[in-house]
Design a protein around this motif. Structure first.
Motif, PDB file in Angstrom:
ATOM      1  N   GLU A  67       0.859  -1.181   0.000  1.00  0.00           N
ATOM      2  CA  GLU A  67       0.000   0.000   0.000  1.00  0.00           C
ATOM      3  C   GLU A  67       0.893   1.228   0.000  1.00  0.00           C
ATOM      4  O   GLU A  67       1.827   1.323   0.798  1.00  0.00           O
ATOM      5  N   ILE A  68       0.585   2.153  -0.902  1.00  0.00           N
ATOM      6  CA  ILE A  68       1.422   3.345  -1.036  1.00  0.00           C
ATOM      7  C   ILE A  68       0.556   4.592  -0.874  1.00  0.00           C
ATOM      8  O   ILE A  68      -0.570   4.642  -1.372  1.00  0.00           O
ATOM      9  N   THR A  69       1.066   5.565  -0.123  1.00  0.00           N
ATOM     10  CA  THR A  69       0.372   6.845  -0.016  1.00  0.00           C
ATOM     11  C   THR A  69       1.411   7.956  -0.119  1.00  0.00           C
ATOM     12  O   THR A  69       2.575   7.782   0.245  1.00  0.00           O
ATOM     13  N   TRP A  70       0.943   9.072  -0.634  1.00  0.00           N
ATOM     14  CA  TRP A  70       1.791  10.254  -0.769  1.00  0.00           C
ATOM     15  C   TRP A  70       1.138  11.391   0.005  1.00  0.00           C
ATOM     16  O   TRP A  70       0.358  12.173  -0.570  1.00  0.00           O
ATOM     17  N   PRO A  71       1.427  11.504   1.299  1.00  0.00           N
ATOM     18  CA  PRO A  71       0.762  12.540   2.112  1.00  0.00           C
ATOM     19  C   PRO A  71       1.089  13.955   1.673  1.00  0.00           C
ATOM     20  O   PRO A  71       0.307  14.868   1.900  1.00  0.00           O
ATOM     21  N   ARG A  72       2.247  14.159   1.059  1.00  0.00           N
ATOM     22  CA  ARG A  72       2.576  15.497   0.549  1.00  0.00           C
ATOM     23  C   ARG A  72       3.522  15.323  -0.627  1.00  0.00           C
ATOM     24  O   ARG A  72       4.240  14.327  -0.710  1.00  0.00           O
ATOM     25  N   PRO A  73       3.516  16.301  -1.548  1.00  0.00           N
ATOM     26  CA  PRO A  73       4.379  16.167  -2.725  1.00  0.00           C
ATOM     27  C   PRO A  73       5.853  16.347  -2.393  1.00  0.00           C
ATOM     28  O   PRO A  73       6.213  17.046  -1.451  1.00  0.00           O
ATOM     29  N   THR A  74       6.683  15.706  -3.179  1.00  0.00           N
ATOM     30  CA  THR A  74       8.130  15.923  -3.140  1.00  0.00           C
ATOM     31  C   THR A  74       8.445  17.116  -4.041  1.00  0.00           C
ATOM     32  O   THR A  74       7.856  17.260  -5.117  1.00  0.00           O
ATOM     33  N   ARG A  75       9.360  17.966  -3.588  1.00  0.00           N
ATOM     34  CA  ARG A  75       9.717  19.179  -4.336  1.00  0.00           C
ATOM     35  C   ARG A  75      11.181  19.122  -4.764  1.00  0.00           C
ATOM     36  O   ARG A  75      11.998  18.455  -4.112  1.00  0.00           O
TER      37      ARG A  75
END
Lengths: 155, 155
Positions: free
Chosen positions: A93-101
């Protein structure tokens, strides 16, 4: 099996226990590499152009989640959690709580959360790891909880 | 918002319903590209060298799962499911039932499985899509069931 790297130990199922933790090295996100990845695999305006990204939910240029995932894999493979048969993921399971910059410096902190020996195949088991990718501000960019295939030490 | 591509329609939440299906175009896996991806992001012998891969669980050169995931994203973005605000994934569950091989021709078949309008934000909702990546033999290489953010049509 010989320790090919001569450095970090290579683990068998017998060597692992719930609660073990590993921290990777670091990877700095280069803006050009991040955009080139997006151009090839996720060509959407908010991953390609800072100006176009400002009016989107990302409010500025953001890495494709798959670039974050790929970088996290690199950090894992190069980190201290070496499995004798390699890191073979079955899924997770994968989640991206905030974008990478661009400019972010990522690292991965891993913890073994479950170990289930196979009933049908006594030489192997499934290890569940929670891999948390953090940036330089200790903000979570990705959580990937995955099942990996690990073999027992040969008799 | 104008239809930027002038071709496929761009969807708002109002346009979507459970059961809608979309099929992507195709992508042929080039062995050199697949290996170069692995060298950069998943440098393990079974992703880099056919000879070394034969004695592993993959029984031959296999793509990194993240390469399969990246290719699937490209197919999705270039396919017919165009969301007005772009494809913004919050996360999901990914599995790789079988490895992708050099020369495979992948496509993605997508189905909307759930639509949940936001309670707190009336202008948006979360759409769950099941994206199945198949090869030229209709074997499943990846299933990614993801939640994406979709906005309502502006009033």
């Amino acid at each position: 099996m010989a320790d090919q790297a001569g450095a970090a130990p290579r683990f068998y199922l017998d060597d692992l226990q719930v609660g073990q933790r590993f921290t990777s090295g670091e990877y700095r996100i280069d803006e050009e590499r991040m955009k080139a990845f997006a151009a090839e695999f996720d060509p959407q305006p908010f991953h390609l152009d800072d100006e176009a990204a400002r009016s989107t939910v990302f409010q500025g240029l953001a890495a494709s989640g798959w670039f974050t995932a790929a970088v996290a894999m690199r950090l894992l493979v190069q980190g201290g959690f070496k499995v004798a048969n390699g890191l073979v993921g079955l899924g997770g399971e994968i989640t991206w709580p905030r974008p990478t910059r661009a400019g972010d410096v990522l690292r991965v902190e891993s913890e073994i959360v479950e170990i289930v020996p196979s009933r049908s195949k006594p030489t192997q088991g499934i290890v569940t790891m929670r891999n948390t990718t953090l940036n330089q501000n200790d903000e979570v960019a990705q959580i990937f909880t995955c099942k990996i295939l690990v073999f027992r030490r040969p008799a």
